[in-house]
Scaffold this active site. Structure first.
Site, PDB file in Angstrom:
ATOM      1  CE  LYS A   1      12.494 -18.537  45.149  1.00  9.53           C
ATOM      2  NZ  LYS A   1      11.183 -18.763  44.824  1.00  9.53           N
TER       3      LYS A   1
ATOM      4  CD  GLU B   1      12.444  -4.545  54.164  1.00 11.70           C
ATOM      5  OE1 GLU B   1      11.852  -4.184  55.173  1.00 11.70           O
ATOM      6  OE2 GLU B   1      13.660  -3.857  53.934  1.00 11.70           O
TER       7      GLU B   1
ATOM      8  CB  CYS C   1       4.870  -6.860  54.615  1.00 10.07           C
ATOM      9  SG  CYS C   1       5.626  -5.879  53.490  1.00 10.07           S
TER      10      CYS C   1
ATOM     11  CD  GLU D   1       2.781 -11.036  57.624  1.00  6.57           C
ATOM     12  OE1 GLU D   1       3.479 -11.905  57.522  1.00  6.57           O
ATOM     13  OE2 GLU D   1       2.782  -9.885  57.255  1.00  6.57           O
TER      14      GLU D   1
HETATM   15  P1  NDP Z   1       7.707 -17.572  52.041  1.00  5.98           P
HETATM   16  O1  NDP Z   1       8.585 -16.477  52.990  1.00  5.98           O
HETATM   17  O2  NDP Z   1       7.771 -18.838  52.300  1.00  5.98           O
HETATM   18  O3  NDP Z   1       8.270 -16.800  50.879  1.00  5.98           O
HETATM   19  C1  NDP Z   1       9.067 -15.695  50.333  1.00  5.98           C
HETATM   20  C2  NDP Z   1      10.100 -16.226  49.081  1.00  5.98           C
HETATM   21  O4  NDP Z   1      11.028 -17.205  49.751  1.00  5.98           O
HETATM   22  C3  NDP Z   1       9.580 -17.022  47.992  1.00  5.98           C
HETATM   23  O5  NDP Z   1      10.189 -16.660  46.875  1.00  5.98           O
HETATM   24  C4  NDP Z   1       9.635 -18.231  48.487  1.00  5.98           C
HETATM   25  O6  NDP Z   1       9.825 -19.217  47.551  1.00  5.98           O
HETATM   26  C5  NDP Z   1      11.154 -18.206  49.115  1.00  5.98           C
HETATM   27  N1  NDP Z   1      11.560 -19.232  49.974  1.00  5.98           N
HETATM   28  C6  NDP Z   1      10.585 -20.057  50.624  1.00  5.98           C
HETATM   29  N2  NDP Z   1      11.461 -20.857  51.556  1.00  5.98           N
HETATM   30  C7  NDP Z   1      12.748 -20.582  51.363  1.00  5.98           C
HETATM   31  C8  NDP Z   1      13.977 -20.897  51.945  1.00  5.98           C
HETATM   32  N3  NDP Z   1      14.024 -21.983  52.840  1.00  5.98           N
HETATM   33  N4  NDP Z   1      14.843 -20.426  51.468  1.00  5.98           N
HETATM   34  C9  NDP Z   1      15.023 -19.548  50.545  1.00  5.98           C
HETATM   35  N5  NDP Z   1      13.917 -19.000  50.178  1.00  5.98           N
HETATM   36  C10 NDP Z   1      12.639 -19.709  50.470  1.00  5.98           C
HETATM   37  O7  NDP Z   1       6.297 -16.628  51.975  1.00  5.98           O
HETATM   38  P2  NDP Z   1       5.140 -17.482  51.430  1.00  5.98           P
HETATM   39  O8  NDP Z   1       4.973 -17.126  50.085  1.00  5.98           O
HETATM   40  O9  NDP Z   1       5.115 -19.096  51.646  1.00  5.98           O
HETATM   41  O10 NDP Z   1       3.892 -16.872  52.420  1.00  5.98           O
HETATM   42  C11 NDP Z   1       3.559 -17.494  53.536  1.00  5.98           C
HETATM   43  C12 NDP Z   1       3.372 -16.394  54.495  1.00  5.98           C
HETATM   44  O11 NDP Z   1       4.394 -15.660  54.535  1.00  5.98           O
HETATM   45  C13 NDP Z   1       2.342 -15.405  54.119  1.00  5.98           C
HETATM   46  O12 NDP Z   1       0.941 -16.021  54.365  1.00  5.98           O
HETATM   47  C14 NDP Z   1       2.682 -14.213  54.773  1.00  5.98           C
HETATM   48  O13 NDP Z   1       1.910 -14.455  56.165  1.00  5.98           O
HETATM   49  C15 NDP Z   1       3.928 -14.196  55.043  1.00  5.98           C
HETATM   50  N6  NDP Z   1       4.579 -13.237  53.859  1.00  5.98           N
HETATM   51  C16 NDP Z   1       5.154 -12.278  54.059  1.00  5.98           C
HETATM   52  C17 NDP Z   1       5.566 -11.135  53.165  1.00  5.98           C
HETATM   53  C18 NDP Z   1       6.192  -9.943  53.528  1.00  5.98           C
HETATM   54  O14 NDP Z   1       6.281  -9.192  52.660  1.00  5.98           O
HETATM   55  N7  NDP Z   1       6.152  -9.834  54.806  1.00  5.98           N
HETATM   56  C19 NDP Z   1       5.551 -11.589  51.631  1.00  5.98           C
HETATM   57  C20 NDP Z   1       4.893 -13.056  51.308  1.00  5.98           C
HETATM   58  C21 NDP Z   1       4.629 -13.775  52.308  1.00  5.98           C
HETATM   59  P3  NDP Z   1       8.217 -19.576  46.929  1.00  5.98           P
HETATM   60  O15 NDP Z   1       7.637 -18.661  46.300  1.00  5.98           O
HETATM   61  O16 NDP Z   1       8.337 -20.747  45.934  1.00  5.98           O
HETATM   62  O17 NDP Z   1       7.771 -20.576  48.293  1.00  5.98           O
END
Ligand code: NDP
Length: 786
Positions: A191, A265, A299, A393
């Site tokens: 996804k 991760e 991250c 973060e």
């Molecule tokens: P999320 O953790 O919400 O999203 C990461 C992925 O998971 C996206 O594909 C998201 O879909 C999907 N997702 C969201 N909710 C669910 C669920 N309940 N079950 C399964 N998959 C899900 O990160 P965000 O993009 O909302 O970012 C929010 C914060 O997360 C950022 O501000 C940052 O602090 C952190 N972040 C950290 C990352 C890292 O690599 N450590 C990467 C990205 C974000 P969708 O895109 O549609 O929301």
């Protein structure tokens, strides 16, 4: 028009726009919208949502919202393809991965421009970092596919992998997940992130071009609901997730008890430590790469600068001057340093967190940024270690700047976070840098460098930054399983022990009353109660009825024994050999003890002898199960160090009371962990007899702690305890589910298995797999050359 001498005076440069027409015309051709990539073809677009380019706010495409039906179809197509894909030889699968790598290279410019349009990151980064690393990842894993049978003998793919990726490195995160999964013979349903689905869809086209068999790779677009539907589906065999710690916790709970291996991760708040003897100019450039790379949406971004007080004024002056030179703007401009923030929602989040930081007393120094979805590079000073900006973060171009006096202070500040993803250490003194690298709790440490990645090195976190590694041998291993060689019957559920009515510890007529073993001392159970342990002719002894309080005391004692993890492998080997010798001297006594608890004499003898062999085997391994030096980038050695995890909770199976305990506790302590163990709840007394053996064998106090009593209840306290870093549980399926769900709090690593299935007397009872569970790998990147 500036004159030539003006230009030479200020060394300013004009725009160098990337030509985006090829990508734009591809997007225009698909203006009706994109469907999902399922079973080798794109589905008809439906339930469309807009994808915007954050730099301009313009809609660049429409993609489909993945509904439950799409998730189901994708999983079914992955399932149908899996057996055939796994049946191909590694060599055959390698050919597909090589072809993908080549096609990524052929389309490199297209993918780089598309990524920049979709995500807002500078073309300089997508062109020079993201896309080359994607190709590198597929080449590297083509190699693993080729070598699989030699390097991972007897291992098998999991089946259908559900993979969920974030928006910060959309194509690179896809590569990190898809390449090892396919190399191992799994099929995939991935996804893509809601904000950035475009390169994943373009990758679907590449899969078609190379003729990847239908159903091997399926790509869904959609939001978090699509992700949740995918993770919740009963048709998946493994989950790999990259994203926020918050969603990581949700996924941990959602998968609890389903027997699904999980790689997480998650977030980070990584320290960037500058010592007084560092090359300050180089360290300033390091900060640029640490926090202003990808707009800080990384991250492992070095988001907390810790600088030695002695050089802080000079360093701060250099850093602020450098920050003012950063160019923020159109990411398609090749001379831009920072592009757009991925989405206005994310921009608001950054603004909120920075606003909170200011309310809490931070002072900001900022660069400049244009109007729109941009945020200026920002340095925050006057930030207390417990405040919002130092702990949360931000996922934006915001760095805190704090000073320290001694190396010990630096380590304490670096580790004062719940995360543990990465760290950067800057010093010209290699002894100091490596000492700090060893002490910082992080999965990756860069010495005099930052944000270096390579497919040959594992990447992943300690603590709340998640578990599992991507890249290297460890990452490959996460997509393979070692099936048990012989499958036993699940143990029947044993009734949780209860206090013997009216029986107090002191008032017993039965021959033996065992206490707990905590911090190297025998301790009465906090409850003051005992429970009867039955032998062939009724109750044979009494064991303490452990409670939450005993577990908490044991965890505290285990923490105090952390010096064990710093002892040399040789030291630990000596102690374990001594333990083995002392146990040998009491062999007959232990056999008789087991025999008195209904166990046939021959079986008792076998159990004690195997326990002894295991003791010698793990003693021998204590200084041999070591790490590796990875071949990554030129001018770096990448040291993959095996480190202990910390305090490990161990709930033992009911049967084979002595051998089950030894098989789990010995590898854990051989690798430097300290343990809180709950022995067999029905037959704990052969383990409580070990107290004297432990005492006479120089096992330091607190390294092994033993709490007897109701396994599930005690395991629940251990699994929920924030100071326990890993939890191993052998019990009922319900117990496994409980342990995995309770572990979500601090995202501890878990190993939950239905007791009875593993035969501890056979080859499944001992081996390197146990040592792997007992260690975590820290990758330290050390540069060489001038
Ligand atoms: P999320 O953790 O919400 O999203 C990461 C992925 O998971 C996206 O594909 C998201 O879909 C999907 N997702 C969201 N909710 C669910 C669920 N309940 N079950 C399964 N998959 C899900 O990160 P965000 O993009 O909302 O970012 C929010 C914060 O997360 C950022 O501000 C940052 O602090 C952190 N972040 C950290 C990352 C890292 O690599 N450590 C990467 C990205 C974000 P969708 O895109 O549609 O929301």
């Amino acid at each position: 028009m500036p004159s030539v001498s003006d230009i030479l005076d200020n060394l300013d440069y004009g725009p160098a726009a990337e030509d985006a027409r090829v990508v734009e015309s591809w997007l225009a051709e698909n203006s009706a919208g994109f469907g999902h990539f399922i079973n080798g073809a794109f589905t008809a677009p439906e339930d469309l949502f807009d994808v915007e380019s954050p730099a301009t706010g313009k809609v660049i495409a429409k993609v489909s919202q993945g509904d439950p039906e799409a998730v189901k179809t994708a999983i079914e197509s992955a399932r149908a393809a899996q057996t055939g894909w796994a049946a191909l030889s590694g060599h055959e699968r390698a050919k597909y991965l090589y072809a993908i790598a080549r096609h990524v290279q052929q389309h490199a410019r297209f993918l780089a421009v598309l990524e920049t349009l979709d995500n807002g990151k500078p073309i300089r980064e997508t062109r020079d970092i993201d896309v080359p690393l994607v190709a590198r990842h597929f080449y590297h894993h083509a190699g693993w596919a080729e070598l699989l049978e030699d390097e991972f003998p007897g291992q098998q793919p999991h089946g259908v992998c559900a993979q969920i990726i974030p928006w910060n490195f959309p194509l690179l995160m896809l590569a990190w997940k898809v390449a090892p999964a396919l190399a191992a013979g799994n099929t995939v349903v991935l996804k893509a992130a809601e904000y950035t689905p475009m390169t994943a869809l373009a990758f679907g086209k590449i899969a078609q071009e190379v003729g990847l068999p239908k159903g091997v790779l399926n790509i869904l677009t959609g939001d978090g609901e699509t992700g949740a539907e995918l993770v919740g589906h009963s048709g998946i065999d493994k989950v790999a997730f990259t994203g926020s710690t918050e969603v990581g916790r949700v996924i941990r709970k959602q998968t609890a008890g389903r027997g699904i291996p999980l790689t997480l991760e998650l977030g980070g708040k990584s320290p960037f430590i500058v010592f007084a003897d560092a090359d300050l100019d180089a360290a300033v450039e390091g900060v640029v790469d640490a926090i202003w790379f990808n707009q800080g949406q990384v991250c492992c971004a070095g988001s907390r600068i810790l600088v030695a007080e002695a050089v802080a004024p000079r360093f701060t002056e250099l850093l602020k001057a450098r920050m003012q030179k950063l160019r923020v703007g159109n990411p398609l401009d090749k001379s831009i340093d920072m592009g757009a923030i991925v989405h206005p929602v994310q921009l608001d989040r950054i603004r909120d967190l920075v606003g909170k930081g200011v309310e809490e007393g931070a002072t900001l120094t900022q660069g400049t940024a244009p109007e729109g979805c941009f945020f200026p590079p920002t340095i925050a000073e006057g930030v207390e270690p417990a405040s919002t900006l130092a702990t949360e973060e931000v996922f934006g171009p915001v760095v805190t700047l704090t000073t320290f006096r001694t190396p010990e202070d630096a380590v304490a500040l670096a580790n004062s976070t719940a995360y543990g993803l990465a760290a950067s250490v800057w010093s010209e003194n290699v002894n100091l840098a490596l000492d700090i690298a060893a002490k910082v709790q992080a999965g990756v440490v860069w010495v005099n460098a930052t944000n270096l990645f390579d497919a040959a090195a594992g990447f992943g976190g300690y603590r709340e930054s998640g578990f599992g590694r991507e890249g290297g041998r460890e990452g490959m291993g996460a997509y393979l399983k070692s099936p048990l060689k012989q499958l036993g019957e699940p143990e029947p559920e044993a009734k949780a022990p209860e206090a013997a009515p009216g029986t107090q510890m002191s008032a017993t007529t039965i021959d033996r009353t065992a206490k707990m073993y905590i911090g190297g001392k025998q301790a009465r159970p906090d409850s003051g109660y005992v429970y009867p342990v039955h032998g062939s002719h009724g109750a044979k002894g009494l064991a303490g009825l452990g409670s939450r309080k005993d577990i908490r005391n044991a965890v505290e004692a285990a923490h105090k024994a952390s010096g064990w993890g710093k002892a040399t492998g040789h030291n630990r080997a000596q102690v374990l050999y001594y333990l083995a010798e002392n146990l040998s001297a009491r062999r007959t006594e232990f056999i008789e003890r087991l025999h008195s608890f209904k166990m046939p004499a021959e079986q008792a003898e076998q159990e004690v002898d195997l326990t002894l062999r295991r003791c010698f085997w793990y003693a021998a391994q204590a200084d041999k199960f070591d790490g590796a030096v990875h071949s990554t980038q030129s001018s770096y050695v990448t040291l993959a160090m095996h480190e202990p995890i910390g305090v490990v909770g161990v709930a033992c199976p009911d049967r084979l009371p002595l051998l089950g305990f030894a098989s789990l506790v010995l590898p854990a302590i051989a690798m430097g962990n300290s343990v809180v163990a709950i022995p067999s709840q029905s037959h704990p007394l052969s383990v409580t007899d070990l107290y004297q053996v432990l005492e006479t064998s120089d096992v330091p106090a607190g390294v092994v702690n033993i709490v007897t009593g109701p396994r599930d209840e005690l395991a629940k306290t251990l699994a929920a305890h924030d100071d326990v870093a890993a939890m191993w549980f052998f019990g009922t399926p319900q117990g496994c589910a409980m342990v995995e769900a309770e572990s979500a709090g601090n995202l501890k690593q878990t190993w939950a298995e239905v007791a009875g299935l593993r035969d501890f007397t056979g080859p499944d009872g001992q081996g390197r797999a146990f040592l792997q569970k007992a260690t975590q790998v820290k990758n330290i990147w050390v540069p060489y050359g001038e």
